[in-house]
Design an enzyme around this catalytic site. Structure first.
Site, short mmCIF file in Angstrom:
data_model
loop_
_atom_site.label_atom_id
_atom_site.label_comp_id
_atom_site.label_asym_id
_atom_site.label_seq_id
_atom_site.Cartn_x
_atom_site.Cartn_y
_atom_site.Cartn_z
N GLY A 188 -4.23 -34.94 18.25
CA GLY A 188 -3.43 -33.54 18.54
C GLY A 188 -4.44 -32.48 18.44
N SER A 189 -4.53 -31.82 17.54
CA SER A 189 -5.31 -30.90 17.34
C SER A 189 -6.63 -31.26 17.46
CB SER A 189 -5.23 -30.11 15.81
OG SER A 189 -3.79 -29.73 15.59
N ILE A 193 4.04 -35.07 26.68
CA ILE A 193 3.64 -34.70 27.90
C ILE A 193 4.69 -34.02 28.71
CG2 ILE A 193 2.38 -34.95 30.05
CD1 ILE A 193 0.89 -35.54 27.11
N GLN A 227 19.52 3.05 9.68
CA GLN A 227 18.21 3.07 9.68
C GLN A 227 17.53 1.48 9.46
OE1 GLN A 227 16.34 5.90 7.14
NE2 GLN A 227 16.20 7.29 8.98
N GLN A 268 19.24 -11.56 13.32
CA GLN A 268 19.79 -10.77 12.14
C GLN A 268 20.72 -9.61 12.60
OE1 GLN A 268 18.91 -12.13 9.32
NE2 GLN A 268 20.04 -10.70 7.83
N GLU A 273 -0.10 -26.03 23.11
CA GLU A 273 -1.25 -25.38 23.84
C GLU A 273 -2.26 -25.13 22.65
OE1 GLU A 273 -0.94 -23.38 27.34
OE2 GLU A 273 0.70 -24.23 27.84
C1 LIG Z 1 7.39 -29.75 23.11
C2 LIG Z 1 6.21 -30.22 23.45
C3 LIG Z 1 5.36 -30.03 24.62
C4 LIG Z 1 4.07 -30.58 24.79
N1 LIG Z 1 3.44 -30.47 25.96
C5 LIG Z 1 2.21 -31.05 25.95
C6 LIG Z 1 1.65 -31.28 27.13
O1 LIG Z 1 2.02 -30.90 28.05
N2 LIG Z 1 0.31 -31.81 27.18
C7 LIG Z 1 -0.38 -32.20 25.92
O2 LIG Z 1 -1.42 -32.69 26.14
N3 LIG Z 1 0.09 -32.15 24.84
C8 LIG Z 1 1.43 -31.30 24.61
N4 LIG Z 1 2.03 -31.33 23.59
C9 LIG Z 1 1.48 -31.51 22.34
C10 LIG Z 1 0.81 -30.35 21.63
O3 LIG Z 1 -0.16 -29.59 22.24
C11 LIG Z 1 0.41 -30.90 20.23
O4 LIG Z 1 1.67 -31.30 19.41
C12 LIG Z 1 -0.43 -29.95 19.36
O5 LIG Z 1 -1.49 -29.77 19.94
C13 LIG Z 1 -0.65 -30.21 17.87
O6 LIG Z 1 -0.85 -31.49 17.57
P1 LIG Z 1 -0.46 -32.37 16.68
O7 LIG Z 1 1.35 -32.53 17.09
O8 LIG Z 1 -0.79 -33.92 17.00
O9 LIG Z 1 -0.22 -31.90 15.41
P2 LIG Z 1 -1.58 -32.24 14.34
O10 LIG Z 1 -2.98 -31.95 14.98
O11 LIG Z 1 -1.46 -33.29 13.43
O12 LIG Z 1 -1.59 -30.96 13.24
C14 LIG Z 1 -0.39 -30.98 12.34
C15 LIG Z 1 -0.54 -29.55 11.40
O13 LIG Z 1 -1.97 -29.72 10.80
C16 LIG Z 1 -2.62 -28.45 11.38
N5 LIG Z 1 -3.93 -28.67 11.43
C17 LIG Z 1 -4.84 -29.70 11.85
N6 LIG Z 1 -5.97 -29.54 12.01
C18 LIG Z 1 -6.23 -28.42 11.28
C19 LIG Z 1 -7.30 -27.66 10.96
N7 LIG Z 1 -8.50 -27.94 11.34
N8 LIG Z 1 -7.31 -26.53 10.27
C20 LIG Z 1 -5.96 -25.99 9.83
N9 LIG Z 1 -4.83 -26.75 10.22
C21 LIG Z 1 -4.94 -27.88 10.93
C22 LIG Z 1 -1.89 -27.99 12.49
O14 LIG Z 1 -2.10 -26.64 12.92
C23 LIG Z 1 -0.37 -28.33 12.16
O15 LIG Z 1 0.14 -27.29 11.48
C24 LIG Z 1 3.42 -31.00 23.57
C25 LIG Z 1 4.05 -30.75 22.25
C26 LIG Z 1 5.34 -30.61 22.20
C27 LIG Z 1 6.14 -30.59 20.72
#
Ligand SMILES: Cc1cc2nc3c(=O)[nH]c(=O)nc-3n(C[C@H](O)[C@H](O)[C@H](O)COP(=O)(O)OP(=O)(O)OC[C@H]3O[C@@H](n4cnc5c(N)ncnc54)[C@H](O)[C@@H]3O)c2cc1C
Length: 382
Positions: free
Chosen positions: A131-132, A157, A280, A337, A364
């Site tokens: 993912g990341s 996706i 306020q 809120q 993204e």
């Molecule tokens: C509704 C939806 C639509 C999406 N659409 C697309 C799409 O069209 N195409 C596509 O390719 N992907 C898509 N995605 C995937 C999305 O881009 C990923 O979910 C996202 O990049 C995070 O990856 P992950 O879910 O594997 O989280 P992980 O990478 O497993 O991360 C889990 C947590 O760890 C944190 N983390 C990870 N590495 C670090 C670091 N080095 N430092 C600090 N924190 C870290 C992350 O910030 C997060 O909080 C989509 C996801 C969703 C839910």
């Protein structure tokens, strides 16, 4: 820094604002209830040219520059985020690869149908194990004669269940990895070996579908490589960078709508014998919502202007996405809120925006990753 828009773009903004407020918003609750976008709203988006905003005129699109796209996406952000997600995933990460990096052959073959909305586009990078850390993708592409054979699984996706064309990233040289060993491909839904999984059940973005995309010996012709073989990771970063500015613009538009709803509700709702707006405590919330939204708008436009000037915007795009998505979440929280109990009730739009805001801090590139990108640039003296 206020960016002066052309008269034509101002007119387009006005037209889209009227369209989303008067023609899409009345169907927002139906989209929520049915998790489906009424076909006539997709047809209307086609008529308005919304699927082609980022595609050059010579291939049938409107060919807006980034400032223009941001102006349009801001207006679209005012309405149902699922509806907008379908369009913006197509015009953003779904199309940018072919528009910016594709061969003339790919542009001529695919862009006209993408511009008209006949073919819907998706972007497939994320995988269950990557993912990341997109450098760690495991989908493989092996060259056999004039073809590439793809194997692997992408997940989450956007548009996958309705998409006709996918920009797919796969490893073409394991040794080189992200440094020259990942390649982008344009894969048609009908290519043998491409399988779309079932729709994910999500917290929000109803009507916008995500799913797994599985490649089982999927055959892709050589000419469907996007950009250079091996340059896929750099290409993905570029596509995502531009996509992030669009995401920020949508978030700003959603904030505009939430502020309008909140101000209007605060003026109408009477407690203790007077509108809650006289307090306020309510005014300060509105002031913070508006101030932060304007700051997010300025940051987003600054990144858009730099893209149009041909500058690298890795840091600025990350800042715009990070800040605008966090402001969107804060604004949605304050809007809820101000609306009190009604804000929590699903028949009212604030509850929907509150849920839909959450994903903007994740997809993204999560906001942690945006911070990593920004910090790296600062530490490198950029
Ligand atoms: C509704 C939806 C639509 C999406 N659409 C697309 C799409 O069209 N195409 C596509 O390719 N992907 C898509 N995605 C995937 C999305 O881009 C990923 O979910 C996202 O990049 C995070 O990856 P992950 O879910 O594997 O989280 P992980 O990478 O497993 O991360 C889990 C947590 O760890 C944190 N983390 C990870 N590495 C670090 C670091 N080095 N430092 C600090 N924190 C870290 C992350 O910030 C997060 O909080 C989509 C996801 C969703 C839910």
């Amino acid at each position: 820094m206020a960016v002066a828009l052309t008269d034509e773009l101002e007119q387009m903004k006005t037209m889209i604002k009227s369209f989303v407020d008067n023609e899409v918003e009345p169907y927002a609750q139906q989209i929520e209830d049915e998790d489906a976008i009424p076909p006539h709203l997709i047809e209307k988006a086609k008529e308005l040219g919304l699927f082609g905003i980022s595609i050059p005129e010579e291939y049938g699109g409107i060919g807006l520059n980034t400032v223009g796209k941001v102006a349009v996406l801001e207006q679209l952000g005012r309405t149902h985020n699922g509806y907008v997600s379908l369009i913006s995933a197509h015009t953003g990460i779904g199309s940018t690869g072919i528009v910016k990096l594709g061969s003339e052959y790919l542009k001529q073959k695919y862009l006209p149908d993408m511009a008209s909305g006949k073919k819907i586009a998706a972007f497939a990078l994320s995988e269950p194990g990557a993912g990341s850390d997109a450098t760690n993708i495991s989908t493989q592409a092996e060259k056999r004669g004039n073809e590439w054979v793809l194997n692997g699984t992408k997940h989450f996706i956007t548009n996958a269940p309705v998409a006709d064309v996918f920009t797919v990233f796969a490893v073409t040289d394991k040794e080189k990895g992200a440094k020259g060993g990942i390649t982008a491909f344009l894969v048609e839904r009908d290519f043998p070996g491409l399988i779309v999984g079932k729709k994910d059940k999500k917290m929000g973005l109803r009507g916008s579908y995500t799913a797994q995309v599985i490649f089982e010996n999927c055959i892709v012709p050589e000419e469907n490589v996007i950009g250079e073989v091996g340059m896929g990771y750099m290409n993905a970063l570029r596509i995502l960078g531009e996509g992030r500015v669009g995401l920020a613009a949508r978030a700003v538009g959603s904030c505009d709508k939430l502020i309008e709803l909140s101000a209007s509700y605060a003026n109408e709702r009477v407690q203790f014998g007077q509108p809650i707006a006289v307090n306020q405590g309510i005014q300060w919330m509105l002031a913070d919502m508006a101030t932060e939204t304007e700051a997010a708008r300025a940051l987003t436009m600054m990144a858009a202007e730099k893209i149009d000037a041909g500058e690298k915007v890795i840091k600025e795009a990350a800042m715009a996405k990070l800040y605008a998505s966090e402001v969107f979440n804060k604004v949605a929280d304050k809007a809820l809120q101000i609306h009190g109990g009604i804000g929590y009730i699903a028949e009212y739009p604030v509850e929907r925006f509150y849920r839909d805001a959450r994903i903007t801090q994740i997809y993204e590139g999560t906001n942690e990753i945006q911070r990593v990108i920004i910090a790296r640039k600062i530490l490198a003296g950029d």
